[in-house]
Design an enzyme around this catalytic site. Structure first.
Site, short mmCIF file in Angstrom:
data_model
loop_
_atom_site.label_atom_id
_atom_site.label_comp_id
_atom_site.label_asym_id
_atom_site.label_seq_id
_atom_site.Cartn_x
_atom_site.Cartn_y
_atom_site.Cartn_z
N ARG A 70 0.77 -1.34 -0.03
CA ARG A 70 0.07 0.15 -0.15
C ARG A 70 0.94 1.35 0.12
O ARG A 70 2.01 1.42 0.71
CB ARG A 70 -0.91 0.11 1.34
CG ARG A 70 -2.00 -1.20 0.98
CD ARG A 70 -3.15 -0.36 0.18
NE ARG A 70 -4.48 -1.50 0.02
CZ ARG A 70 -4.38 -2.49 -0.81
NH1 ARG A 70 -3.33 -2.71 -1.56
NH2 ARG A 70 -5.52 -3.02 -0.73
N GLU A 86 -2.55 7.35 -4.98
CA GLU A 86 -2.91 6.69 -6.18
C GLU A 86 -4.49 7.23 -6.91
O GLU A 86 -4.80 7.08 -7.80
CB GLU A 86 -2.44 5.49 -6.26
CG GLU A 86 -3.50 4.51 -5.34
CD GLU A 86 -3.08 3.08 -5.21
OE1 GLU A 86 -1.92 2.60 -5.23
OE2 GLU A 86 -4.10 2.33 -5.48
N HIS A 134 -1.05 -0.40 -9.67
CA HIS A 134 -1.53 -1.17 -8.92
C HIS A 134 -2.09 -2.44 -9.68
O HIS A 134 -3.06 -2.58 -9.91
CB HIS A 134 -2.56 -0.53 -8.07
CG HIS A 134 -3.18 -1.00 -6.72
ND1 HIS A 134 -3.19 -0.44 -5.70
CD2 HIS A 134 -3.11 -2.35 -6.55
CE1 HIS A 134 -3.65 -1.22 -4.81
NE2 HIS A 134 -3.44 -2.51 -5.08
P1 NAI Z 1 -1.65 -11.29 5.28
O1 NAI Z 1 -2.72 -10.74 6.22
O2 NAI Z 1 -1.76 -12.62 4.74
O3 NAI Z 1 -0.26 -10.80 5.65
C1 NAI Z 1 0.08 -9.72 6.33
C2 NAI Z 1 1.24 -9.82 7.14
O4 NAI Z 1 1.86 -8.46 7.60
C3 NAI Z 1 0.90 -10.61 8.48
O5 NAI Z 1 1.85 -11.61 8.71
C4 NAI Z 1 1.04 -9.67 9.59
O6 NAI Z 1 1.17 -10.38 10.84
C5 NAI Z 1 2.09 -8.74 9.12
N1 NAI Z 1 2.12 -7.51 9.69
C6 NAI Z 1 1.00 -7.02 10.35
N2 NAI Z 1 1.25 -5.70 11.04
C7 NAI Z 1 2.63 -5.66 10.89
C8 NAI Z 1 3.74 -4.80 11.28
N3 NAI Z 1 3.46 -3.58 11.85
N4 NAI Z 1 5.25 -4.94 10.63
C9 NAI Z 1 5.40 -6.09 10.15
N5 NAI Z 1 4.37 -7.15 9.62
C10 NAI Z 1 3.18 -6.86 10.24
O7 NAI Z 1 -1.89 -10.18 4.16
P2 NAI Z 1 -1.10 -10.73 2.49
O8 NAI Z 1 -2.59 -11.37 1.76
O9 NAI Z 1 0.05 -11.14 2.49
O10 NAI Z 1 -1.45 -9.08 1.73
C11 NAI Z 1 -0.53 -8.07 2.39
C12 NAI Z 1 -0.95 -6.76 1.60
O11 NAI Z 1 -0.58 -6.98 0.26
C13 NAI Z 1 -2.22 -6.38 1.76
O12 NAI Z 1 -2.46 -5.96 3.19
C14 NAI Z 1 -2.46 -5.40 0.92
O13 NAI Z 1 -2.19 -4.13 1.14
C15 NAI Z 1 -1.48 -5.82 -0.14
N6 NAI Z 1 -1.96 -6.20 -1.45
C16 NAI Z 1 -1.41 -5.77 -2.54
C17 NAI Z 1 -1.97 -6.01 -3.91
C18 NAI Z 1 -1.80 -5.36 -5.33
O14 NAI Z 1 -2.43 -5.55 -6.23
N7 NAI Z 1 -0.49 -4.73 -5.20
C19 NAI Z 1 -3.36 -6.97 -3.84
C20 NAI Z 1 -3.23 -7.58 -2.73
C21 NAI Z 1 -2.91 -7.22 -1.33
#
Ligand code: NAI
Length: 331
Positions: free
Chosen positions: A234, A263, A295
């Protein structure tokens, strides 16, 4: 159920219509973003279906509640654009698509790394121009490089698996440790250690108040000169102005981004004939060692099929009063 689908593109219609063959939903496709000015277009619908740059703040949620809309189906995993506190107070239920294709985003992050490291964007243009010189295209071996993964959830794990395949050394920083990543040989370290040791840093944590501008002047001062920063998560995780300063000083050697904090004014639209007013974005674009994509990390056929299927299942759960497993709440 009548669904007001905001921020609709041609591909959304295509994939939602295909997934609807097992449901009987009626779509009101709206190309506009959901904002306080456009929320009234949802009148008469039972559900609002929204995407990442739709505005779901208190004022919009209050408007939707007055139209009797108390269900929102997000076509995304992230929900940082929703005021969950206001939704809870108004009794509006929010469902998301928690996982669709972590591979799509992880593979895109790796694509940015390869593109930046081997300067593929420059090489492509040069060869098309019959310029076969190699000066300026020098890269480094990914094999043996230290890669820091911030956020080792679903996408971070896929990313780590791919980078392990390249023979990289993996460092991780997360509030929880992933067994998948530990099994890959990842070493979990403090954020400070990760910043100091990684040659490539890739962001895969969600945007929360605790992660807002995680990459800023102070954290950038801790990285090695010439570090590569990749953000496919993000835009708000990164203070772009500080990144620009770090690129100017050489502290950052490369920056690859699929997301940008402002964005919503730019991405998903063809603005090629207009003058872009965002000077920070234009400055970013001016660097030879920066690649920005709009994105598109999620944009694979597999992901769009999964997003459409889960979104319509969530809406059917709402309609039929079934428990929806994909609700997000303020807690
Ligand atoms: P997820 O929920 O499986 O993993 C997120 C990880 O971040 C978790 O392990 C969590 O413990 C960790 N986390 C939370 N707070 C934290 C902190 N302060 N410091 C370090 N780690 C922390 O989510 P997923 O599916 O892996 O997605 C991650 C991100 O990717 C989403 O939140 C979204 O913003 C982004 N995304 C981007 C897309 C794109 O098209 N570019 C599409 C889908 C998601």
């Amino acid at each position: 159920m009548k669904i007001a689908v905001f921020s609709t593109k041609r591909y959304d219609r295509q994939f939602l219509a295909a997934a609807n063959t097992t449901h009987q939903h009626e779509f009101l496709f709206l190309e506009t973003r959901l904002t306080p000015d456009t929320a009234q277009l949802a009148k008469g619908a039972g559900v609002v279906c929204a995407f990442i740059n739709d505005q779901l703040d208190k004022s919009v949620l209050e408007q939707l509640a007055t139209y009797g809309i108390n269900h929102i189906a997000l076509r995304s995993a992230g929900f940082n654009n929703v005021d969950l506190e206001a939704a809870s107070q108004l009794g509006i239920k929010i469902a998301r698509v928690p996982a669709y294709s972590p591979y799509a985003v992880a593979e895109h992050a790796v694509g940015l790394i390869l593109m930046l490291n081997r300067k593929l964007y420059r090489a492509y243009n040069r060869v098309r121009d019959d310029n076969f010189a190699l000066d300026g295209l020098l890269g480094f071996d990914l094999h043996g490089s230290v890669v820091g993964v911030i956020g080792t959830g679903k996408i971070g794990q896929c990313f780590a698996q791919i980078m392990r395949g390249f023979g990289c050394q993996l460092l991780g920083y997360d509030v929880y440790q992933s067994q998948v990543c530990l099994d890959l040989g990842m070493t979990y370290v403090s954020l400070e250690e990760l910043l100091a040791q990684a040659k490539i840093i890739s962001l895969h944590c969600p945007l929360l108040s605790s992660t807002y501008h995680l990459i800023n002047e102070k954290t950038l001062a801790q990285v090695q000169p010439g570090t590569m920063l990749i953000n496919t998560s993000r835009g708000g995780l990164v203070n772009t102005r500080d990144v620009i300063e770090a690129l100017k000083s050489g502290r950052l050697g490369y920056f690859g981004a699929d997301v940008y904090e402002e964005e919503e004014e730019l991405f998903f639209e063809d603005l090629s004939g207009t003058v872009i007013q965002d000077d920070t974005f234009q400055r970013l674009q001016s660097f030879p060692n920066v690649v920005v994509t709009a994105h598109q990390g999620f944009f694979s056929r597999n992901a769009l099929e999964a997003i459409a299927t889960t979104t319509l299942n969530n809406i059917s759960d709402f309609e039929l009063g079934r428990d929806c497993p994909n609700l997000v709440g303020k807690d």
